[in-house]
Design an enzyme around this catalytic site. Structure first.
Site, short mmCIF file in Angstrom:
data_model
loop_
_atom_site.label_atom_id
_atom_site.label_comp_id
_atom_site.label_asym_id
_atom_site.label_seq_id
_atom_site.Cartn_x
_atom_site.Cartn_y
_atom_site.Cartn_z
N GLU A 69 4.17 -0.64 -0.50
CA GLU A 69 4.01 -1.67 -1.51
C GLU A 69 4.74 -1.30 -2.81
O GLU A 69 5.10 -0.14 -3.01
CB GLU A 69 2.52 -1.86 -1.80
CG GLU A 69 1.67 -2.26 -0.59
CD GLU A 69 1.85 -3.73 -0.18
OE1 GLU A 69 2.94 -4.29 -0.40
OE2 GLU A 69 0.90 -4.30 0.36
N HIS A 116 8.16 -5.35 -0.15
CA HIS A 116 7.73 -4.18 0.62
C HIS A 116 8.48 -4.07 1.95
O HIS A 116 8.94 -5.07 2.50
CB HIS A 116 6.20 -4.15 0.82
CG HIS A 116 5.63 -5.09 1.84
ND1 HIS A 116 4.33 -5.55 1.77
CD2 HIS A 116 6.13 -5.67 2.95
CE1 HIS A 116 4.09 -6.35 2.79
NE2 HIS A 116 5.17 -6.43 3.53
N ASP A 134 3.96 0.41 11.37
CA ASP A 134 2.66 0.43 10.70
C ASP A 134 1.55 -0.14 11.58
O ASP A 134 1.81 -0.76 12.62
CB ASP A 134 2.72 -0.32 9.36
CG ASP A 134 3.55 -1.59 9.43
OD1 ASP A 134 3.71 -2.15 10.52
OD2 ASP A 134 4.05 -2.02 8.38
N ASN A 187 6.97 -9.47 -1.74
CA ASN A 187 6.94 -8.57 -2.91
C ASN A 187 7.94 -7.42 -2.76
O ASN A 187 7.92 -6.49 -3.54
CB ASN A 187 5.52 -8.02 -3.12
CG ASN A 187 5.03 -7.18 -1.93
OD1 ASN A 187 5.77 -6.92 -0.99
ND2 ASN A 187 3.78 -6.77 -1.98
C1 F6R Z 1 5.33 -5.32 9.69
C2 F6R Z 1 5.79 -4.81 8.39
C3 F6R Z 1 5.88 -5.67 7.20
C4 F6R Z 1 6.48 -7.05 7.49
C5 F6R Z 1 6.51 -7.91 6.23
C6 F6R Z 1 7.02 -9.31 6.52
O1 F6R Z 1 5.32 -4.31 10.67
O2 F6R Z 1 6.04 -3.65 8.31
O3 F6R Z 1 6.67 -5.03 6.23
O4 F6R Z 1 7.77 -6.90 8.00
O5 F6R Z 1 5.23 -7.98 5.67
O6 F6R Z 1 6.09 -9.97 7.31
P1 F6R Z 1 6.43 -11.37 7.98
O7 F6R Z 1 7.54 -11.12 8.95
O8 F6R Z 1 5.18 -11.80 8.69
O9 F6R Z 1 6.85 -12.28 6.88
#
Ligand code: F6R
Length: 241
Positions: A143, A138, A67, A136
């Protein structure tokens, strides 16, 4: 799902880096799906160490990131493009031509997303996809109340994600509200998936993803249907399992 519970973040990072190293050793031109965020930082550090010890090289590796924020210039220090350069790409011998990232500044988003999907297919699909998980549930920026059939697309980030990610920006107003993300279908088409999580703030999402009903309100729960998922988590993230 294989679940590996390790003592701490460092162990998690080492295990994940070893899995990637094995993948690239077995198939030097592997197509890797990569994530950003705090979770995989240690894994990238380990990969750079292994590269410096000549235990792995990235000469032929191709990558696709999950992403990118929409509306953020790649040169912006908060872009995922900058993150990847800083933490991995600038430190190993990957060819810039083999790096694929969603372009946060693209004008025709739909067209770009189709091209991204087609390129993944043309290169034979993702061999190993690395995922983190949001508090959450995701994965990527898919989401809650996700469409399990979606491929790469423009998404609206929800409040919890904007707040969680505001730690990287000067203020919450600076956090982009949209992103381009691989869809759940893109992720599910990967041949192998490694999901990493650490810390108590991920425990509930992990428990729901692993033991809960497969449900669009917990996007990661769909991984129960994938036949090659390895979840590497520390004790805290595993505490509700
Ligand atoms: C990042 C991504 C997100 C993160 C998730 C956890 O490329 O796709 O799904 O993996 O938000 O983020 P952290 O590792 O910062 O807790």
């Amino acid at each position: 799902m294989r679940i590996i519970v390790v003592d701490n973040y460092e162990e998690m990072s080492k295990r994940a880096a070893l899995m990637i190293t094995s993948q690239v050793t077995l198939k030097p031109d592997s197509v890797l799906g990569l994530a950003t965020g705090d979770t995989p930082l240690g894994m990238y550090e380990e990969l750079v160490k292994l590269y410096n010890k000549k235990e792995v090289d990235f000469k032929e590796v191709r990558t696709f990131n999950l992403d990118e924020y929409y509306g953020l210039d790649p040169e912006n220090p908060q872009s995922y493009y900058s993150f990847m350069n800083k933490n991995l790409f600038d430190k190993v011998d990957i060819s810039k031509n083999n790096i694929n990232m969603p372009d946060g500044m693209v004008k025709d988003v739909n067209d770009f997303c189709l091209l991204y999907e087609n390129k993944i297919k043309t290169l034979g699909g993702i061999d190993m996809q690395v995922l983190g998980i949001g508090g959450n549930g995701h994965i990527g920026f898919n989401e809650p109340n996700v469409n399990f059939e979606a491929q790469t697309h423009l998404v609206n980030l929800n409040e919890q994600t904007i707040e969680a990610n505001s730690r990287f920006f000067k203020s919450i107003e600076d956090v982009p509200v949209k992103a381009i993300s691989m869809g759940i279908k893109t992720i599910m088409n990967s041949k192998k998936i490694i999901l990493l999580a650490n810390g108590l703030n991920k425990a509930e999402a992990i428990a729901k993803a692993v033991n809960g009903k497969i449900n669009p309100s917990i996007p990661a729960s769909i991984l129960q249907l994938h036949n090659d998922v390895t979840i590497i988590i520390d004790k805290e993230a595993a505490s509700l399992l």
